[in-house]
Design a protein around this motif. Sequence first.
Motif, PDB file in Angstrom:
ATOM      1  N   SER A  48       0.851  -1.182   0.000  1.00 24.49           N
ATOM      2  CA  SER A  48       0.000   0.000   0.000  1.00 24.49           C
ATOM      3  C   SER A  48       0.890   1.236   0.000  1.00 24.49           C
ATOM      4  O   SER A  48       1.765   1.361   0.844  1.00 24.49           O
ATOM      5  CB  SER A  48      -0.883  -0.023   1.249  1.00 24.49           C
ATOM      6  N   MET A  49       0.672   2.109  -0.960  1.00 22.44           N
ATOM      7  CA  MET A  49       1.472   3.328  -1.031  1.00 22.44           C
ATOM      8  C   MET A  49       0.993   4.313   0.032  1.00 22.44           C
ATOM      9  O   MET A  49      -0.188   4.609   0.117  1.00 22.44           O
ATOM     10  CB  MET A  49       1.332   3.971  -2.403  1.00 22.44           C
ATOM     11  N   ALA A  50       1.920   4.818   0.803  1.00 23.24           N
ATOM     12  CA  ALA A  50       1.601   5.835   1.795  1.00 23.24           C
ATOM     13  C   ALA A  50       1.524   7.189   1.095  1.00 23.24           C
ATOM     14  O   ALA A  50       2.238   7.446   0.140  1.00 23.24           O
ATOM     15  CB  ALA A  50       2.670   5.853   2.881  1.00 23.24           C
ATOM     16  N   ASP A  51       0.621   8.029   1.588  1.00 20.78           N
ATOM     17  CA  ASP A  51       0.490   9.372   1.031  1.00 20.78           C
ATOM     18  C   ASP A  51       0.127  10.314   2.169  1.00 20.78           C
ATOM     19  O   ASP A  51      -0.344   9.886   3.231  1.00 20.78           O
ATOM     20  CB  ASP A  51      -0.568   9.404  -0.066  1.00 20.78           C
ATOM     21  N   PHE A  52       0.311  11.615   1.931  1.00 25.22           N
ATOM     22  CA  PHE A  52       0.078  12.607   2.974  1.00 25.22           C
ATOM     23  C   PHE A  52      -1.409  12.683   3.335  1.00 25.22           C
ATOM     24  O   PHE A  52      -2.279  12.707   2.464  1.00 25.22           O
ATOM     25  CB  PHE A  52       0.588  13.972   2.529  1.00 25.22           C
ATOM     26  N   ILE A  53      -1.673  12.761   4.645  1.00 23.21           N
ATOM     27  CA  ILE A  53      -3.035  12.874   5.165  1.00 23.21           C
ATOM     28  C   ILE A  53      -3.480  14.325   5.043  1.00 23.21           C
ATOM     29  O   ILE A  53      -2.728  15.250   5.367  1.00 23.21           O
ATOM     30  CB  ILE A  53      -3.077  12.408   6.641  1.00 23.21           C
ATOM     31  N   LEU A  54      -4.711  14.525   4.575  1.00 24.21           N
ATOM     32  CA  LEU A  54      -5.265  15.876   4.432  1.00 24.21           C
ATOM     33  C   LEU A  54      -5.738  16.398   5.786  1.00 24.21           C
ATOM     34  O   LEU A  54      -6.228  15.622   6.613  1.00 24.21           O
ATOM     35  CB  LEU A  54      -6.418  15.870   3.431  1.00 24.21           C
TER      36      LEU A  54
END
Length: 190
Positions: A48-54
Amino acid sequence: MIFISLYQKVHHNYTKITKTKAITQPIKTFDSHLIVEGNYYYWLDSYSMADFILITGDKAMFNPTFGQAIVTVRPGDLIGTGKEKINQKLVCVDGDEKKVIVPGCPYMTPQYSIPGMGMLSIESLAGNQKAKKTKSGGKPVLLKGASFKAKFQVMVPAQQPSAPSPIPDATPQYSGTGTFITMNIKVKGT
């Protein structure tokens, strides 16, 4: 981020010694499932690619092209309703994107050149903009991701110049896209 099960090689057998581990640094892969790191072997459970939380205050940036309509866009503000905070601002969770509304945006089309007015909103998120694992208050957090689907709802139709009176645009809404800009450059979710 990769989630894996940890195994240790003991007398040519693999023994599971922990439930899962997250690896973020570069790793050596010998096939699509077996990973070797030092004396330990890992079996790939899921990727699962991690991405910045809004977070509250982040912006929804709408692209100006909505099919035939060209919209004078403005950013929409996100307001988070999650339980956790990043940079002292509430995180955004599933459903917060539906509250992004930008009214009073002028538009026109090649055919209807007398500007009209409408409202921008987010129609739906891309699959990589809603976390699968990271939650706040029991709801998936929203991630920066790629592009969301946007909607432009006509409130005052643009008009086509014509005598004796202009002809109004009969299209009630147009579809487009947009992206998120976040102030969170530290905390990621999956």
